[in-house]
Write a protein that holds these residues in place. Structure first.
Motif, PDB file in Angstrom:
ATOM      1  N   SER A  11       3.577  11.561  -3.503  1.00 51.98           N
ATOM      2  CA  SER A  11       4.446  10.673  -4.180  1.00 51.98           C
ATOM      3  C   SER A  11       3.746   9.309  -4.439  1.00 51.98           C
ATOM      4  CB  SER A  11       5.544  10.265  -2.964  1.00 51.98           C
ATOM      5  OG  SER A  11       5.137   9.314  -2.055  1.00 51.98           O
ATOM      6  N   GLU A  12       4.507   8.627  -5.221  1.00 54.93           N
ATOM      7  CA  GLU A  12       3.568   7.455  -5.700  1.00 54.93           C
ATOM      8  C   GLU A  12       3.368   6.386  -4.514  1.00 54.93           C
ATOM      9  OE1 GLU A  12       5.450   5.686  -9.139  1.00 54.93           O
ATOM     10  OE2 GLU A  12       6.015   7.642 -10.194  1.00 54.93           O
ATOM     11  N   GLY A  13       4.228   6.261  -3.716  1.00 49.23           N
ATOM     12  CA  GLY A  13       4.251   5.569  -2.500  1.00 49.23           C
ATOM     13  C   GLY A  13       2.911   5.729  -1.646  1.00 49.23           C
ATOM     14  N   ALA A  14       2.747   6.932  -1.540  1.00 53.07           N
ATOM     15  CA  ALA A  14       1.533   7.698  -0.525  1.00 53.07           C
ATOM     16  C   ALA A  14       0.417   7.335  -1.241  1.00 53.07           C
ATOM     17  CB  ALA A  14       1.887   9.200  -0.201  1.00 53.07           C
ATOM     18  N   GLY A  15       0.249   7.648  -2.601  1.00 55.54           N
ATOM     19  CA  GLY A  15      -1.090   7.409  -3.102  1.00 55.54           C
ATOM     20  C   GLY A  15      -1.184   5.901  -3.427  1.00 55.54           C
ATOM     21  N   LEU A  16      -0.344   5.141  -3.533  1.00 59.65           N
ATOM     22  CA  LEU A  16      -0.651   3.723  -3.636  1.00 59.65           C
ATOM     23  C   LEU A  16      -1.147   3.100  -2.143  1.00 59.65           C
ATOM     24  CD1 LEU A  16      -0.494   1.075  -4.988  1.00 59.65           C
ATOM     25  CD2 LEU A  16       1.843   0.764  -4.334  1.00 59.65           C
ATOM     26  N   ALA A  17      -0.275   3.621  -1.030  1.00 59.28           N
ATOM     27  CA  ALA A  17      -0.852   3.167   0.184  1.00 59.28           C
ATOM     28  C   ALA A  17      -2.369   3.609   0.581  1.00 59.28           C
ATOM     29  CB  ALA A  17       0.184   4.004   1.380  1.00 59.28           C
ATOM     30  N   ALA A  18      -2.558   4.986  -0.053  1.00 61.19           N
ATOM     31  CA  ALA A  18      -4.086   5.389   0.145  1.00 61.19           C
ATOM     32  C   ALA A  18      -5.113   4.396  -0.660  1.00 61.19           C
ATOM     33  CB  ALA A  18      -4.424   6.877  -0.267  1.00 61.19           C
TER      34      ALA A  18
END
Length: 149
Positions: A11-18
């Motif tokens: 998800s975009e959220g997981a990529g952004l968090a990483a």
């Protein structure tokens, strides 16, 4: 022809968090290096000095005995009535290095500008570029009787 990614996508959220986590880790490691590591190119700043007090003349000879060659404008001599660089006391250009065997006389007639009593505490300090200091050596650390020569 379509491909079903199913559960394999991120998800975009997981990529952004990483990415945010990676940025924080890199920034923290740079901050630790700037704050806590020696700012002189990673070299260790160590030096030993000897002290010889002459009570009759009320002066102290300070000699670089061993250790790192140090820029004379970064070596400070601090006493109860004075705080001067080695370069000032020696009458040197600040870029000249203090090396083994170099000595200065702390007295009223030198750039130190004050007599040195047998109970005075004298510190030889190194001043880093960021303004922090390190005590390289000390004479009369407890303000005791000192060497009477």
């Amino acid at each position: 022809m379509t491909t079903d990614l199913g559960d394999r996508g991120v998800s975009e959220g997981a990529g952004l968090a990483a990415l945010v986590l990676l940025t924080v880790v890199v920034t923290a490691s740079v901050g630790v290096n700037v704050l806590f590591l020696d700012d002189e190119g990673g070299s260790t700043t160590e030096a030993n000095f000897s002290f010889e007090h002459q009570s009759q003349g009320s002066y102290l000879l300070v000699t670089h005995q061993d250790g790192s060659a140090l820029p004379s404008d970064r070596v400070r001599i601090k006493g109860p009535d004075a705080n001067v660089t080695w370069a000032e006391v020696a009458g040197w250009n600040g870029s000249r290095e203090v090396t083994r065997g170099d000595l200065v006389q702390l007295s009223e007639s030198s750039a130190y500008g004050s007599q040195v009593g047998s109970r005075d505490n004298i510190q030889v300090l190194y001043v880093y570029r960021n303004g922090s200091t390190k005590v390289l050596d000390e004479w009369n650390p407890a303000g005791g009787a000192g060497d009477l020569g």
